[in-house]
Motif scaffolding. Structure first.
Motif, PDB file in Angstrom:
ATOM      1  N   LEU A  15     -12.175 138.140  24.919  1.00 54.35           N
ATOM      2  CA  LEU A  15     -11.940 136.739  24.582  1.00 54.35           C
ATOM      3  C   LEU A  15     -12.088 136.504  23.081  1.00 54.35           C
ATOM      4  O   LEU A  15     -11.284 135.781  22.477  1.00 54.35           O
ATOM      5  CB  LEU A  15     -12.909 135.860  25.364  1.00 54.35           C
ATOM      6  CG  LEU A  15     -12.716 134.351  25.260  1.00 54.35           C
ATOM      7  CD1 LEU A  15     -11.284 133.942  25.576  1.00 54.35           C
ATOM      8  CD2 LEU A  15     -13.685 133.636  26.190  1.00 54.35           C
ATOM      9  N   GLU A  16     -13.085 137.120  22.476  1.00 56.27           N
ATOM     10  CA  GLU A  16     -13.265 136.989  21.029  1.00 56.27           C
ATOM     11  C   GLU A  16     -12.036 137.506  20.285  1.00 56.27           C
ATOM     12  O   GLU A  16     -11.561 136.867  19.335  1.00 56.27           O
ATOM     13  CB  GLU A  16     -14.497 137.764  20.580  1.00 56.27           C
ATOM     14  CG  GLU A  16     -15.817 137.108  20.886  1.00 56.27           C
ATOM     15  CD  GLU A  16     -16.974 137.888  20.307  1.00 56.27           C
ATOM     16  OE1 GLU A  16     -17.528 137.465  19.272  1.00 56.27           O
ATOM     17  OE2 GLU A  16     -17.320 138.941  20.876  1.00 56.27           O
ATOM     18  N   ARG A  17     -11.519 138.647  20.712  1.00 58.69           N
ATOM     19  CA  ARG A  17     -10.338 139.217  20.053  1.00 58.69           C
ATOM     20  C   ARG A  17      -9.122 138.319  20.224  1.00 58.69           C
ATOM     21  O   ARG A  17      -8.340 138.126  19.285  1.00 58.69           O
ATOM     22  CB  ARG A  17     -10.055 140.621  20.603  1.00 58.69           C
ATOM     23  CG  ARG A  17     -10.997 141.695  20.092  1.00 58.69           C
ATOM     24  CD  ARG A  17     -10.480 143.081  20.406  1.00 58.69           C
ATOM     25  NE  ARG A  17     -10.509 143.344  21.840  1.00 58.69           N
ATOM     26  CZ  ARG A  17     -11.522 143.907  22.491  1.00 58.69           C
ATOM     27  NH1 ARG A  17     -12.621 144.253  21.815  1.00 58.69           N
ATOM     28  NH2 ARG A  17     -11.469 144.143  23.778  1.00 58.69           N
ATOM     29  N   ALA A  18      -8.962 137.762  21.425  1.00 57.17           N
ATOM     30  CA  ALA A  18      -7.818 136.877  21.681  1.00 57.17           C
ATOM     31  C   ALA A  18      -7.886 135.638  20.798  1.00 57.17           C
ATOM     32  O   ALA A  18      -6.884 135.220  20.204  1.00 57.17           O
ATOM     33  CB  ALA A  18      -7.790 136.484  23.152  1.00 57.17           C
ATOM     34  N   ALA A 131       2.395 125.873  28.984  1.00 56.74           N
ATOM     35  CA  ALA A 131       3.314 127.010  28.898  1.00 56.74           C
ATOM     36  C   ALA A 131       4.583 126.643  29.651  1.00 56.74           C
ATOM     37  O   ALA A 131       4.626 125.650  30.378  1.00 56.74           O
ATOM     38  CB  ALA A 131       2.676 128.260  29.510  1.00 56.74           C
ATOM     39  N   GLN A 132       5.611 127.450  29.489  1.00 51.37           N
ATOM     40  CA  GLN A 132       6.862 127.193  30.205  1.00 51.37           C
ATOM     41  C   GLN A 132       6.657 127.410  31.695  1.00 51.37           C
ATOM     42  O   GLN A 132       5.936 128.320  32.121  1.00 51.37           O
ATOM     43  CB  GLN A 132       7.965 128.122  29.691  1.00 51.37           C
ATOM     44  CG  GLN A 132       8.495 127.749  28.321  1.00 51.37           C
ATOM     45  CD  GLN A 132       9.730 128.543  27.961  1.00 51.37           C
ATOM     46  OE1 GLN A 132      10.123 129.459  28.669  1.00 51.37           O
ATOM     47  NE2 GLN A 132      10.352 128.186  26.850  1.00 51.37           N
ATOM     48  N   ASP A 133       7.293 126.566  32.488  1.00 52.89           N
ATOM     49  CA  ASP A 133       7.210 126.693  33.939  1.00 52.89           C
ATOM     50  C   ASP A 133       7.767 128.047  34.365  1.00 52.89           C
ATOM     51  O   ASP A 133       8.808 128.482  33.881  1.00 52.89           O
ATOM     52  CB  ASP A 133       8.007 125.559  34.600  1.00 52.89           C
ATOM     53  CG  ASP A 133       7.410 125.137  35.924  1.00 52.89           C
ATOM     54  OD1 ASP A 133       6.179 125.210  36.081  1.00 52.89           O
ATOM     55  OD2 ASP A 133       8.173 124.723  36.805  1.00 52.89           O
ATOM     56  N   GLY A 134       7.046 128.729  35.251  1.00 52.88           N
ATOM     57  CA  GLY A 134       7.517 130.002  35.764  1.00 52.88           C
ATOM     58  C   GLY A 134       7.094 131.210  34.956  1.00 52.88           C
ATOM     59  O   GLY A 134       7.411 132.344  35.336  1.00 52.88           O
ATOM     60  N   PRO A 179      -5.710 134.330  30.480  1.00 47.53           N
ATOM     61  CA  PRO A 179      -4.765 134.190  29.368  1.00 47.53           C
ATOM     62  C   PRO A 179      -5.004 135.229  28.279  1.00 47.53           C
ATOM     63  O   PRO A 179      -4.050 135.685  27.635  1.00 47.53           O
ATOM     64  CB  PRO A 179      -5.027 132.768  28.845  1.00 47.53           C
ATOM     65  CG  PRO A 179      -6.197 132.247  29.552  1.00 47.53           C
ATOM     66  CD  PRO A 179      -6.497 133.118  30.703  1.00 47.53           C
ATOM     67  N   GLU A 180      -6.249 135.607  28.090  1.00 49.22           N
ATOM     68  CA  GLU A 180      -6.583 136.572  27.029  1.00 49.22           C
ATOM     69  C   GLU A 180      -6.095 137.975  27.351  1.00 49.22           C
ATOM     70  O   GLU A 180      -6.080 138.855  26.474  1.00 49.22           O
ATOM     71  CB  GLU A 180      -8.090 136.577  26.771  1.00 49.22           C
ATOM     72  CG  GLU A 180      -8.951 137.357  27.736  1.00 49.22           C
ATOM     73  CD  GLU A 180      -9.207 136.660  29.058  1.00 49.22           C
ATOM     74  OE1 GLU A 180     -10.014 137.197  29.854  1.00 49.22           O
ATOM     75  OE2 GLU A 180      -8.608 135.593  29.329  1.00 49.22           O
ATOM     76  N   ARG A 181      -5.674 138.206  28.595  1.00 51.00           N
ATOM     77  CA  ARG A 181      -5.153 139.518  29.007  1.00 51.00           C
ATOM     78  C   ARG A 181      -3.692 139.436  29.423  1.00 51.00           C
ATOM     79  O   ARG A 181      -3.176 140.352  30.049  1.00 51.00           O
ATOM     80  CB  ARG A 181      -5.986 140.080  30.165  1.00 51.00           C
ATOM     81  CG  ARG A 181      -7.429 140.337  29.809  1.00 51.00           C
ATOM     82  CD  ARG A 181      -8.256 140.766  31.018  1.00 51.00           C
ATOM     83  NE  ARG A 181      -7.799 142.021  31.581  1.00 51.00           N
ATOM     84  CZ  ARG A 181      -8.294 142.571  32.702  1.00 51.00           C
ATOM     85  NH1 ARG A 181      -9.250 141.930  33.363  1.00 51.00           N
ATOM     86  NH2 ARG A 181      -7.838 143.714  33.147  1.00 51.00           N
ATOM     87  N   SER A 182      -3.026 138.340  29.057  1.00 49.43           N
ATOM     88  CA  SER A 182      -1.658 138.083  29.511  1.00 49.43           C
ATOM     89  C   SER A 182      -0.632 138.195  28.388  1.00 49.43           C
ATOM     90  O   SER A 182       0.428 137.550  28.442  1.00 49.43           O
ATOM     91  CB  SER A 182      -1.570 136.694  30.166  1.00 49.43           C
ATOM     92  OG  SER A 182      -2.378 136.631  31.321  1.00 49.43           O
ATOM     93  N   GLY A 186       0.252 134.586  27.145  1.00 52.36           N
ATOM     94  CA  GLY A 186      -1.100 134.137  27.435  1.00 52.36           C
ATOM     95  C   GLY A 186      -1.804 133.607  26.201  1.00 52.36           C
ATOM     96  O   GLY A 186      -2.534 132.603  26.266  1.00 52.36           O
ATOM     97  N   LEU A 187      -1.582 134.260  25.070  1.00 51.55           N
ATOM     98  CA  LEU A 187      -2.178 133.789  23.819  1.00 51.55           C
ATOM     99  C   LEU A 187      -1.590 132.437  23.422  1.00 51.55           C
ATOM    100  O   LEU A 187      -2.311 131.555  22.945  1.00 51.55           O
ATOM    101  CB  LEU A 187      -1.954 134.818  22.709  1.00 51.55           C
ATOM    102  CG  LEU A 187      -2.664 136.162  22.881  1.00 51.55           C
ATOM    103  CD1 LEU A 187      -2.344 137.073  21.703  1.00 51.55           C
ATOM    104  CD2 LEU A 187      -4.171 135.986  23.017  1.00 51.55           C
ATOM    105  N   ASP A 188      -0.274 132.271  23.629  1.00 50.29           N
ATOM    106  CA  ASP A 188       0.349 130.973  23.343  1.00 50.29           C
ATOM    107  C   ASP A 188      -0.263 129.878  24.209  1.00 50.29           C
ATOM    108  O   ASP A 188      -0.554 128.774  23.728  1.00 50.29           O
ATOM    109  CB  ASP A 188       1.859 131.042  23.599  1.00 50.29           C
ATOM    110  CG  ASP A 188       2.602 131.829  22.530  1.00 50.29           C
ATOM    111  OD1 ASP A 188       2.020 132.070  21.451  1.00 50.29           O
ATOM    112  OD2 ASP A 188       3.756 132.212  22.786  1.00 50.29           O
TER     113      ASP A 188
END
Length: 202
Positions: A15-18, A131-134, A179-182, A186-188
């Motif tokens: 999480l810190e890195r993200a 985020a965008q749907d889907g 999100p931090e692994r996506s 995920g970052l967006d």
């Protein structure tokens, strides 16, 4: 500055890195008192492991009452995976355990064709999408919530009924996925969510 709640049940380094990658300053908080610092404008509650032991750790460390006070004051709070589950009223993992009760609902065993829901899956957003749907995000969990009172985003596909992928009540948010692994999407999403609840970053 985002405070990362350290109660002994989260992968804080990821999480810190993200957060560093999206330009969001953060600091790991080892005690509830540290959240009183004037530079802490939001909290993230991560979590990996079982609900029962995590809930006991939150209570024993004093974080439970502090998080309830924080959310009750309308301050930004984001839960990730087990961190989101801890925000519900109860969980049936390891017996019947009480959660923080910020979101309504009970965390139950995953009802899909697999015992563990692990891998990438698409999220359908119900309102104000971060985020965008889907878009697909990375999930790994055996329990989830099916009650839709605080639903923000849902996930459902052949083999499992629709469950809460994200919950929201005011400035309190939760994501069942990581999100931090996506990857970049995920970052967006993490950046957009933090911007929305904290009023933006310069």
């Amino acid at each position: 500055m985002i405070g990362i709640v350290d109660y002994g049940a989260g992968n804080l380094a990821n999480l810190e890195r993200a957060l560093a990658r999206i330009g969001v300053p953060s600091r790991v908080l080892t005690s509830p008192e540290e959240s009183g610092s004037q530079d802490i404008t939001g909290l993230i509650l991560p979590g990996i492991g079982s609900f029962g032991s995590a809930a006991r750790s939150l209570e024993g460390s004093g974080w439970s009452s502090r998080l309830l006070e924080w959310a009750g004051s309308g301050l930004p709070l984001i839960g990730i995976c087990l961190g989101m589950q801890l925000m519900f009223e109860r969980s049936l993992e390891d017996g019947d355990n009480r959660g923080l009760g910020i979101f309504r609902g009970v965390v139950e065993p995953f009802k899909g064709s697999r015992v563990i829901h692990m891998g990438w899956d698409r999220v359908r957003w119900l309102h104000s999408p971060p985020a965008q749907d889907g878009e697909a995000f990375y999930f790994v969990h055996r329990y989830c919530c099916y009650r839709m009172d605080d639903a923000w985003g849902v996930c459902g596909s052949p083999g499992h009924p629709e469950f809460l992928a994200a919950a929201r009540r005011g400035s309190t948010m939760g994501f069942q996925f990581h999100p931090e692994r996506s990857g970049p999407k995920g970052l967006d999403l993490l950046r957009n969510a933090i911007r929305e609840v904290t009023g933006g970053w310069s």
